[in-house]
Motif scaffolding. Structure first.
Motif, PDB file in Angstrom:
ATOM      1  N   ARG B 109       0.829  -1.212   0.000  1.00  0.00           N
ATOM      2  CA  ARG B 109       0.000   0.000   0.000  1.00  0.00           C
ATOM      3  C   ARG B 109       0.864   1.263   0.000  1.00  0.00           C
ATOM      4  O   ARG B 109       0.444   2.322  -0.488  1.00  0.00           O
ATOM      5  N   GLU B 117      -2.732   7.723  -3.377  1.00  0.00           N
ATOM      6  CA  GLU B 117      -3.915   6.849  -3.416  1.00  0.00           C
ATOM      7  C   GLU B 117      -4.076   6.214  -2.052  1.00  0.00           C
ATOM      8  O   GLU B 117      -3.196   5.486  -1.588  1.00  0.00           O
ATOM      9  N   ARG B 120      -9.682   2.822   1.481  1.00  0.00           N
ATOM     10  CA  ARG B 120     -10.089   1.443   1.239  1.00  0.00           C
ATOM     11  C   ARG B 120      -9.660   0.948  -0.148  1.00  0.00           C
ATOM     12  O   ARG B 120      -9.224  -0.190  -0.303  1.00  0.00           O
ATOM     13  N   LYS B 121      -9.783   1.846  -1.117  1.00  0.00           N
ATOM     14  CA  LYS B 121      -9.459   1.460  -2.491  1.00  0.00           C
ATOM     15  C   LYS B 121      -7.984   1.014  -2.576  1.00  0.00           C
ATOM     16  O   LYS B 121      -7.653   0.028  -3.259  1.00  0.00           O
ATOM     17  N   VAL B 124      -7.595  -2.451  -1.147  1.00  0.00           N
ATOM     18  CA  VAL B 124      -8.098  -3.482  -2.075  1.00  0.00           C
ATOM     19  C   VAL B 124      -7.066  -3.727  -3.182  1.00  0.00           C
ATOM     20  O   VAL B 124      -6.750  -4.886  -3.504  1.00  0.00           O
ATOM     21  N   ARG B 125      -6.515  -2.653  -3.717  1.00  0.00           N
ATOM     22  CA  ARG B 125      -5.524  -2.806  -4.797  1.00  0.00           C
ATOM     23  C   ARG B 125      -4.270  -3.507  -4.299  1.00  0.00           C
ATOM     24  O   ARG B 125      -3.665  -4.321  -5.013  1.00  0.00           O
TER      25      ARG B 125
END
Lengths: 377, 234
Positions: B109, B117, B120-121, B124-125
């Motif tokens: 992350r 960025e 949550r997104k 997920v990535r």
């Protein structure tokens, strides 16, 4: 949770021993500053306690009076001149002075006599826990604080002693009226105060001026200054400030307190800077990795500043608890430490500023980082 | 004709100063295209790592030009170079360089976080990237709880999560045993060919040859030979 915060938090808690050392440094520093400033406020409050509790719109005092305890004297005839001015409702004489209190055992101790016209209520004792104000009108009656019973060699209401070979009897007892000089206050009627301090009948230390309702204070002050000779006329706020300035700055007490506070700030900044610097140095490969994967300098600074802020919050929280305990422990002493809400807010801002300033050395180190170092390890 | 993702022309690099001055690179010209896995091979001190650092915008050349996805690095400030890395380059290092205090997900992350960025997104990535390298079951593990091969996979996930066009890897299998080394090379080969990215790997290891589309040999700061292969081992 933002990753910058997570990274900062984990970096800090990764080496717990260093974290403990940092926090101890901050707590020590902030508690030191807190105590010095608390003493400053406490001292400032103690030296003006009589002014705070006097009922006066204006104070008439001899020219050049430096503080409440200044023993210079006024002529009583000035009081009558004051009373003749429009807008002056009353000018209550107050007599103060040091005297010797002779205990029944024969031992003596110095006391500070505060005499006022008790019927007019200029400067009466407050926080009475035994006896009544009216009782002080009786012959030989005085009021003392119960915290000085041992010093005065008495056991309570009705006890007797001598001041200037004249009998006095404790007719009222107060709680919490303490002197920063540790010399007990003894309240009494103004005429007896003259007799006990050797002030001649035609003299007084202050006249507490009460104004008629609606009177213009500034105009009355101008009149007083023009008609009375060799006097100063101050508001309570001005006299308070003058007394505080005298005791805190002319005596060097304030400078000593400020010097202690400054020392605390320097010690704290150096400790936090040193630990942040060594922590950053240890995590340099990680910062280089961050740089290599494209982080901006600002991102890395954010991690370091976040570490500094975490130090500040943890350190200040503990320091605040210590400060609270110190306030409780000193509440009943001759010089209580006073920590106001404003002081707490100021100290938190100082802690944050100190920790962020400490981060500068670490930030300078990171600005020189070479991301290519990730290939050499 | 599509422009190359990386173009180096006449790149020279002098390291050090005074008597200690060394010409690490001497007029290197090289381009890398998407869909190719290139090995950069050469003996120690041949200039491999210096070239990798320059291609990865960590160093600036003394002479010559570098274009990353069409953008020249000439005159770029350190912050501009960081931006280029952030936008176009993913790195895989020999010693992984994972953050020991962060979980696998957070390590990955991080590459998104520095790109702005978040939330949550990003999580997920990061998990998706870990799944791509076969670590869907280790998302919460910390580096110390992972084997060397697994740590390198986390590093690869970190390199690819931001969808960079270029992946630069410095001896990615050197710290791994043969089996893990092969697994890592298969992942990197897949990234190059299936995702049409340019992957450049610096290595000494001849066991990696079968995975390459192209091999560039460097010696004494110069590219001395290039080989291209048509068929790869899967």
């Amino acid at each position: 949770m933002p990753l910058v915060f997570t990274l900062a938090f984990r970096n800090l808690f990764y080496d717990r021993l260093r974290l403990v050392a940092t926090i101890i440094g901050i707590v020590f520093s902030i508690v030191l500053v807190m105590i010095q400033m608390g003493l400053y406020f406490g001292f400032g409050r103690m030296v003006t306690t009589m002014i705070d509790h006097a009922s006066a719109d204006l104070w008439i005092m001899p020219k050049g009076t430096k503080c409440f305890e200044d023993p210079s004297l006024l002529e009583t005839r000035e009081r009558y001149r004051a009373l003749a001015i429009d807008g002056v409702a009353d000018a209550i004489p107050v007599v103060i002075g040091f005297a010797d209190w002779r205990m029944p055992t024969g031992a003596t101790t110095p006391v500070f006599v505060v005499g006022s016209d008790l019927r007019a209520g200029g400067l009466q004792p407050w926080n009475l826990v035994e006896g009544r104000i009216e009782a002080l009108s009786a012959p030989k009656a005085v009021a003392v604080d119960r915290s000085y019973f041992d010093r005065l060699g008495i056991s309570g209401l009705g006890a007797t002693a001598e001041i200037r070979q004249q009998l006095v009897r404790v007719a009222a007892v107060t709680d919490g009226i303490r002197s920063f000089t540790t010399t007990p206050f003894v309240f009494m009627d103004v005429d007896r105060a003259r007799a006990h301090t050797g002030v001649p009948n035609g003299k007084a230390t202050y006249f507490l001026v009460r104004l008629d309702p609606g009177a213009d204070r500034a105009a009355v002050r101008r009149q007083l200054l023009s008609r009375l000779s060799d006097v100063e006329v101050l508001t309570s706020a001005e006299f308070r400030e003058r007394s505080r300035t005298f005791w805190l700055f002319s005596t060097g007490a304030g400078a000593a307190l400020f010097a202690g506070a400054l020392l605390g700030i320097i010690v704290g900044t150096v400790i936090v800077a040193q630990t942040l610097y060594s922590s950053t140095k240890e995590h340099l490969p990680e910062f280089a990795t961050l740089r290599a994967i494209g982080s901006s300098s600002r991102y890395i600074y954010a991690v370091i500043v976040c570490q500094a802020l975490l130090n500040a919050v943890i350190g200040f929280s503990i320091a605040a608890l210590v400060g609270k305990a110190v306030v409780q422990l000193t509440a009943a002493t001759a010089l209580p430490i006073v920590i106001t809400q404003g002081l707490m807010i100021g100290l938190f801002a100082l802690t944050v500023a100190m920790c962020i300033a400490s981060a500068i050395a670490a930030i300078v180190q990171v600005t020189r980082i070479d991301p290519a170092m990730v290939f050499s390890r | 004709m599509t422009a190359s993702l990386i173009e180096a022309k006449g790149v020279a690099k002098v390291l050090g100063s005074g008597a200690g001055k060394v010409a690490a690179l001497k007029g290197v010209t090289l381009s890398l295209d998407g869909g190719e896995l290139t090995l950069l091979m050469g003996p120690s001190g041949s200039g491999k790592t210096t070239l990798l650092s320059i291609l990865g915008c960590m160093l600036t050349p003394t002479e010559g030009t570098i274009r990353i996805c069409g953008r020249s690095t000439a005159g770029a400030e350190p912050e501009d170079l960081a931006l280029l890395r952030r936008q176009h380059v993913g790195f895989v290092f020999q010693s992984f360089h994972l953050f020991p205090t962060l979980s696998a997900t957070d390590n990955v992350r991080l590459a998104l976080d520095v790109r702005g960025e978040r939330f949550r997104k990003a999580k997920v990535r990061a998990r998706e990237a870990l799944a791509k390298v076969g670590l869907a079951h280790k998302t919460k593990a910390f580096p110390r709880q992972l084997s060397g091969g697994e740590q390198q996979r986390v590093a690869i996930a970190r390199a690819i999560v931001g969808n960079p066009s270029i992946i630069l890897a410095d001896e990615p299998t050197a710290a791994l045993d043969g089996e893990n080394g092969r697994a890592i090379m298969e992942i990197l080969g897949g990234i190059a060919r299936e995702q049409r990215r340019a992957v450049l790997i610096v290595t000494h290891d001849p066991r990696l040859l079968p995975f390459a589309d192209r091999i560039v040999h460097i010696e004494d700061g110069r590219i001395v030979r290039e080989e291209r292969y048509g068929v790869k081992q899967s």
